[in-house]
Design a protein around this motif. Structure first.
Motif, PDB file in Angstrom:
ATOM      1  N   TYR A  11       0.854  -1.180   0.000  1.00  0.00           N
ATOM      2  CA  TYR A  11       0.000   0.000   0.000  1.00  0.00           C
ATOM      3  C   TYR A  11       0.889   1.229   0.000  1.00  0.00           C
ATOM      4  N   GLU A  14      -0.867   7.760  -2.941  1.00  0.00           N
ATOM      5  CA  GLU A  14      -0.983   8.004  -4.371  1.00  0.00           C
ATOM      6  C   GLU A  14       0.069   8.996  -4.847  1.00  0.00           C
ATOM      7  N   ASP A  18       0.600   7.508 -10.777  1.00  0.00           N
ATOM      8  CA  ASP A  18      -0.423   6.473 -10.615  1.00  0.00           C
ATOM      9  C   ASP A  18      -1.725   6.813 -11.334  1.00  0.00           C
ATOM     10  N   ILE A  22      -5.019   4.409 -12.172  1.00  0.00           N
ATOM     11  CA  ILE A  22      -6.217   4.610 -11.353  1.00  0.00           C
ATOM     12  C   ILE A  22      -7.423   4.864 -12.243  1.00  0.00           C
ATOM     13  N   SER A  53      -4.770   9.944  -0.076  1.00  0.00           N
ATOM     14  CA  SER A  53      -5.242   8.990  -1.083  1.00  0.00           C
ATOM     15  C   SER A  53      -4.215   7.873  -1.222  1.00  0.00           C
ATOM     16  N   CYS A  55      -3.076   3.712  -2.800  1.00  0.00           N
ATOM     17  CA  CYS A  55      -3.151   2.669  -3.818  1.00  0.00           C
ATOM     18  C   CYS A  55      -2.725   1.338  -3.214  1.00  0.00           C
ATOM     19  N   TRP A  57      -1.151  -2.343  -4.404  1.00  0.00           N
ATOM     20  CA  TRP A  57      -0.387  -2.916  -5.516  1.00  0.00           C
ATOM     21  C   TRP A  57      -0.127  -4.399  -5.282  1.00  0.00           C
ATOM     22  N   LEU A  62      -1.704  -2.279 -10.219  1.00  0.00           N
ATOM     23  CA  LEU A  62      -2.659  -1.632  -9.337  1.00  0.00           C
ATOM     24  C   LEU A  62      -3.885  -2.520  -9.160  1.00  0.00           C
ATOM     25  N   SER A  65      -7.681   1.400  -5.195  1.00  0.00           N
ATOM     26  CA  SER A  65      -7.400   2.821  -5.033  1.00  0.00           C
ATOM     27  C   SER A  65      -8.509   3.470  -4.231  1.00  0.00           C
ATOM     28  N   ARG A  67      -9.493   7.647  -3.117  1.00  0.00           N
ATOM     29  CA  ARG A  67      -9.113   9.048  -3.244  1.00  0.00           C
ATOM     30  C   ARG A  67      -9.879   9.900  -2.247  1.00  0.00           C
TER      31      ARG A  67
END
Length: 161
Positions: A11, A14, A18, A22, A53, A55, A57, A62, A65, A67
């Protein structure tokens, strides 16, 4: 294939690089219908907060996500969570829940309550509730029962920049 969370998932906050991945994930998860939702109206005027925010992985791919967007609810500064997207194969490993918790913790550490539009049975397990949101006015039509908050006793007024 997505590995169990305790194995290969990582993790990260962001980063600008990315954004393309996303957007592809969001297109896949929500399709073009995402652009007509009340939540999208918020994102059109709100300040994006990449510092809150995150992401998920699986190696270099990815898989999730979340935000965050800075807003005001009436006179109260807050952040708006969404969209949250996770590839279908990652849902059984708790990727979405981990992303929600990370974003929520970042917002709370910065002193903001969090607002979102979502399912209370899912988000309620992270402390979100519709109770503080009866007076929240979203930009556009929304099922008021799906307007949820964390970290506020009462939010009231229009959601704005």
């Amino acid at each position: 294939m997505i590995a169990p969370a305790e194995q290969a998932l990582s993790y990260t906050q962001e980063q600008p690089a990315d954004a393309v991945a996303i957007e592809a994930l969001l297109d896949h998860a929500f399709g073009p219908g995402r652009f007509v939702k009340s939540s999208e109206r918020v994102r059109e005027f709100a300040l994006f907060r990449p510092d809150m925010s995150f992401c998920a992985w699986d190696g270099g791919r990815l898989v999730g996500s979340v935000r965050m967007w800075q807003v005001r609810v009436g006179d109260t500064p807050a952040v708006f969570l969404g969209p949250l997207a996770v590839q279908a194969a990652g849902r059984k490993f708790g990727v979405g829940g981990e992303l929600v918790q990370m974003a929520s913790a970042a917002a709370r550490a910065a002193g903001f309550p969090v607002l979102l539009v979502g399912d209370e049975p899912y988000f309620g397990r992270f402390g979100y509730s519709a109770a503080p949101c009866r007076g929240v006015v979203m930009p556009g039509p929304v099922d008021q029962r799906r307007v949820l908050a964390l970290g506020a006793d009462k939010l009231e007024g229009p959601v704005r920049a």
